[in-house]
Design a protein around this motif. Sequence first.
Motif, PDB file in Angstrom:
ATOM      1  N   MET A  90       6.604   0.542   8.442  1.00  0.00           N
ATOM      2  CA  MET A  90       5.123   0.968   8.613  1.00  0.00           C
ATOM      3  C   MET A  90       4.950   2.650   8.223  1.00  0.00           C
ATOM      4  SD  MET A  90       2.648   0.596  11.964  1.00  0.00           S
ATOM      5  CE  MET A  90       3.344   2.031  12.626  1.00  0.00           C
ATOM      6  N   HIS A  91       6.125   3.179   8.833  1.00  0.00           N
ATOM      7  CA  HIS A  91       6.059   4.605   8.559  1.00  0.00           C
ATOM      8  C   HIS A  91       6.380   5.082   7.240  1.00  0.00           C
ATOM      9  CE1 HIS A  91       5.843   4.751  13.005  1.00  0.00           C
ATOM     10  NE2 HIS A  91       4.723   5.369  12.522  1.00  0.00           N
ATOM     11  N   ILE A 131       6.155   3.221   4.244  1.00  0.00           N
ATOM     12  CA  ILE A 131       5.916   2.855   2.842  1.00  0.00           C
ATOM     13  C   ILE A 131       4.709   3.604   2.236  1.00  0.00           C
ATOM     14  CG2 ILE A 131       3.920   1.241   3.973  1.00  0.00           C
ATOM     15  CD1 ILE A 131       5.843  -0.540   1.319  1.00  0.00           C
ATOM     16  N   GLN A 132       3.959   4.191   3.177  1.00  0.00           N
ATOM     17  CA  GLN A 132       2.920   5.362   2.653  1.00  0.00           C
ATOM     18  C   GLN A 132       3.465   6.396   1.803  1.00  0.00           C
ATOM     19  OE1 GLN A 132      -0.018   6.045   5.681  1.00  0.00           O
ATOM     20  NE2 GLN A 132      -1.506   6.868   4.352  1.00  0.00           N
ATOM     21  N   ILE A 161       4.984   5.093  -1.716  1.00  0.00           N
ATOM     22  CA  ILE A 161       3.756   4.795  -2.837  1.00  0.00           C
ATOM     23  C   ILE A 161       3.304   5.993  -3.074  1.00  0.00           C
ATOM     24  CG2 ILE A 161       1.298   3.668  -3.074  1.00  0.00           C
ATOM     25  CD1 ILE A 161       2.471   1.534  -1.305  1.00  0.00           C
TER      26      ILE A 161
END
Lengths: 372, 375
Positions: free
Chosen positions: A138-139, A141-142, A145
């Motif tokens: 969750m932490h 992937i942002q 990308i």
Amino acid sequence: MTGGSLVRIRAMVRKETWHILRDWQTLAIVLAMPVAMMFLYGYALTLDITDARIVIEDPLPSTQTRHLAGSLDATTLFKVAAVVRSAGDPAQTLKHFEAKALVKFPPGFGRDMRDGGSAARVQVLIDGADQNVGNILMHAIQPAIRNGALELLNITPPEPVEVHSRVLYNPQQKTSLFFVPGLMALLLTLLSALLTALAITREKEFGTMEQLLVSPVRPVEVLVGKIAPYVVISAAMAVLVLGTGWLFFDVRVQGSLLFLAGACLLYLTTTLALGLLFSTVAKTQQQALLLALPATMMPTVVLSGFIFPVSSFPVWLQAISHIIPAYYFIQVLRGIMLKGVGPLELWPQLTCLTAMGVFFLAVATKRFRTRL
Amino acid sequence: MIDIALIIRKEFRQIKADPVMIRLMVAPALVQLFVIGYALTTEVRHVPFAVVDRSATPQSVSLAESFKTGDLFDFAGYVQSESDLRDLLDRGTVRMGMVIPPDFAAALESDMKASVQLVVDGVDANSSQVASGFAQGIISRWSFAHLKERLRSRGIDFESMVPVRVDVAVLYNPLLRSSWFMIPGLVVLLVTIVTALLTGMSLVREKERGTLEQLMVTPIRPIALLIGKMIPFAIIGLVQVSVFMVLATLWFDIPFRGSLLTLFTFTVIFMLSSLSIGILTSTIARTTQQTMFLTFFVVLFFLLLSGLFIPVENMPTWVQTITFVNPVRFFITAVREMFLKGLGFADLWREAAIMGAIGVTMMGMALALFRRTSA
């Protein structure tokens, strides 16, 4: 202690040794368990997640989506397992590809990104079932990308604050270093509390305890004689576990060996007193087993900090952990073996252990006397 | 058939007549659920944390204070020097510390690379890796926020610089609770221990009392005897699964999104293996006490290699290979997928097939060995 007393104790020791040898299977199982566990868990566990498999849904492939997929695949954390046109039900897709996350590009993604104006949106669905994996993905992937997008625009991603980690006591993060102290505690608990409780109730169950007590052997001598072989076995096993750890897993004792031996002896006294206490309550071996197994094995494995972190427990369960001798003993062992610290740092734990030992011994002797 | 029914009736009568056996079935089940249900956590929370702030600037204080939010770290305060920090780590008062160097703020504002040091108590390899991951996450979030702030003061809007918006959603376990993952796995522990232990104990007790030989000389065939002995314990296992489901969904509030029929079918397939373990231990052990020790030992082995405590992917390759013949591993995977994701047979047939194959093999071995040692 008079010479006669010594002779009588020696006779009791010989008798108990025979009992142990006759049921050598039980002893073998109790001994094999920790050693087998050490070999299984003695390796370095990697909790660093690498190559987490992701599935990419890309209904209208474009230079932009292909680049972002490629840059995700290039990270150490993610690995693109498949690129599909339409993913359907996420649960089934994730199971089918054994993947942990689904990255969904909308059909207009490439155009939106090329034209600028409104930001192109991408949706990421993460399998949160295993919260550790979910949390990390969750932490991560942002930024992953975003960095891919910056690369596409020929902008160097900004440098964040650099973090240097220094891992003390166990720099290679070997699980064996963590496991050996826990296994020592488990082994000593099983041998001393469980087996002595069984040995004493066996005499009661067969009615031979009364015979022993009407014989010239005094009650204290009976107890000392019955307990002594287990103390010897426990000491031998502690050496065996240390030796195995040292030979096969390179686990070295950082602190003082003498202090380590003293701490083990203190713990043995506490658990032997506990075993004695069980034997005053139980009438048969089966009862002793049913009493001692949940009271020794389960707490030592589950609640002592052997495997699970006590600080993550709910408060009421932490309170229970604090009345388990192994909780303190494991801290002492880790302190001596891994950190190389001495009584100066470990006195709170040692004090708790001593207090518990005195308490168990007082209650056990009181009960033992009144029952006879 | 009549033989089997007779044995089943005898077994149930014996179970009813023996209160110790009932205690054996009920007490561990409840203790396990309540205590392990709370203790079995892979979450790392409330890590005691201290800071050596040698920069002592608004920036370094802001970074240190960012560790105060949330329940991941318990902020224990500032210490003067690195040797003080080391002392706290030695005593176990704190498990992690951060050292902020004197040039931190200057480097941060001058586009040079700013750095901090994390000092981690590595004794527990598992927790320390997770905790240092969290700490790095907090630091990188803080430094990103700080960077945006600096760019804004120069009139640059970072968000519009990057034309991509990422929406992250966490499925199945949106609050990322460890219990949602761990507690469903406990049903496996329950079924394995109870069915294996009870079958083994009941067979060994017949051996101890000499009644097994009596049963063997009756016209009842060994296979019928075993089937008659196993069925009651299989029923008890299914009852326990039901009790477990009530507790898990109502007490622990874990959502069950699959179908109960699938769960019970998987349990039955799995019990082929766990009942076999019971028969196999009974052929080796001579006393009930030995059976108990042996069963715990064997079951522990299966559980350690099942992914219940430590994910299979994190084990070395050769250990992973061993787990392929471990029925517990596939049962746990299936139960977890069923519980949180609601998957059914269409997606879990592989697990069912492997488990079935292992179960049939183990049962065959158990029957053969039982006939050789007892008949």
